[in-house]
Design a protein around this motif. Structure first.
Motif, short mmCIF file in Angstrom:
data_model
loop_
_atom_site.label_atom_id
_atom_site.label_comp_id
_atom_site.label_asym_id
_atom_site.label_seq_id
_atom_site.Cartn_x
_atom_site.Cartn_y
_atom_site.Cartn_z
N LYS A 125 58.24 17.38 33.97
CA LYS A 125 57.61 16.13 33.54
C LYS A 125 56.30 16.40 32.81
CE LYS A 125 57.46 12.55 36.26
NZ LYS A 125 57.22 11.74 37.48
N LYS A 128 57.12 17.57 29.51
CA LYS A 128 57.95 16.59 28.81
C LYS A 128 59.24 17.20 28.27
CE LYS A 128 54.23 13.42 27.45
NZ LYS A 128 53.20 14.00 28.32
N LEU A 165 63.96 9.37 35.02
CA LEU A 165 63.27 10.28 34.11
C LEU A 165 63.63 10.04 32.64
CD1 LEU A 165 63.75 13.55 36.20
CD2 LEU A 165 61.70 12.13 36.08
N SER A 167 62.52 8.34 30.21
CA SER A 167 61.47 8.34 29.20
C SER A 167 60.53 9.54 29.30
CB SER A 167 60.65 7.05 29.30
OG SER A 167 60.00 6.97 30.56
N SER A 168 60.86 10.49 30.17
CA SER A 168 59.96 11.62 30.44
C SER A 168 60.26 12.85 29.60
CB SER A 168 60.04 12.00 31.91
OG SER A 168 61.30 12.61 32.20
#
Length: 254
Positions: A125, A128, A165, A167-168
């Protein structure tokens, strides 16, 4: 600099296929399994053929110590791809099986991949980016004893994390193969002689499909038309029929 992938159950079957696919994509590969000699043999083969770096991590993932050693490695090094593949089945009904065997299977199929995911996700995360593939099974869609229950956990958790997750930049996918020509059924002493040839999948082909689906951020990958059809039919049946299908599959394997 090449990124690192970590594969559990890396010495045979689907896991071994994943190590070759990832090495062919230029990833360095950390290989996890119990058999140290076999790990070194596989790692040497990857280095020679693909020119990648490898790391050998012998670990019994049914134990806390084994699980913790892989967690420690993930916490220390940057892992871009995690393949939770290690697993085995039990050729006995739950009511007649040994509790030790059930606990070991639960620890390998559920406890360890859950903990490794929980360890690797924060770093992914933060960067990204990252890919997690959990080797589940079409058994997760039926009611076939504790193996199905464990695989259901992995399929549902993968779907959930894929959404959480989204949009991570981190991609999570459950690979749900059917019967695949590996050492799995032999190790589990399962009788598979009556299964027609068209129901058997090739490990390299299904791994390639799983990787393609993971890159596309598909939450569930079901390789093979026969198993896509089977899961589609199962999803429309009343659960009492699904339970019977699970029972029939288990009986044929014993």
């Amino acid at each position: 600099m090449a990124q690192w992938a970590l594969v559990t159950g890396a010495t045979s079957g689907i896991g071994e296929s994943f190590t070759r696919l990832l090495a062919s994509k230029g990833y360095n590969v950390a290989l996890v399994a119990r058999d140290e000699a076999r790990l070194h043999e596989r790692a040497a083969g990857l280095r020679k053929k693909y020119g990648v770096q490898t790391f050998v991590l012998p670990a019994d993932l049914s134990t806390n110590e084994g699980c913790r050693s892989v967690e420690d490695y993930i916490s220390t090094y940057e892992i871009e791809v995690l393949i939770n593949n290690a697993g085995f089945g039990i050729n006995k009904a739950f009511s007649t099986s040994q509790m030790d065997a059930e606990q070991q299977m639960f620890d390998v199929l559920v406890r360890t991949p859950m903990r490794l995911m929980h360890t690797v996700i924060p770093g992914m995360k933060e960067r990204k980016s990252g890919i997690i593939i959990n080797n589940s099974s079409v058994a997760s869609f039926i009611a076939g004893g504790t193996y199905s229950a464990a695989k259901s956990y992995m399929t549902v958790l993968s779907e959930s994390m894929n959404t959480e997750l989204a949009s991570s930049g981190v991609k999570v996918s459950a690979l749900c193969p059917g019967f695949t020509r590996t050492e799995f059924h032999e190790r589990g002493r399962m009788k598979m002689g009556g299964l027609p040839n068209f129901m058997w999948l090739n490990a390299d082909k299904l791994v390639a499909q799983s990787w393609k689906d993971a890159l596309a951020n598909k939450p569930v990958s079901i390789p093979g038309w026969q198993y896509k059809l089977l899961v589609g039919v199962i999803s429309t049946l009343p659960r009492r029929f699904v339970r019977q299908i699970g029972m029939n599959v288990r009986k044929k394997q014993r």
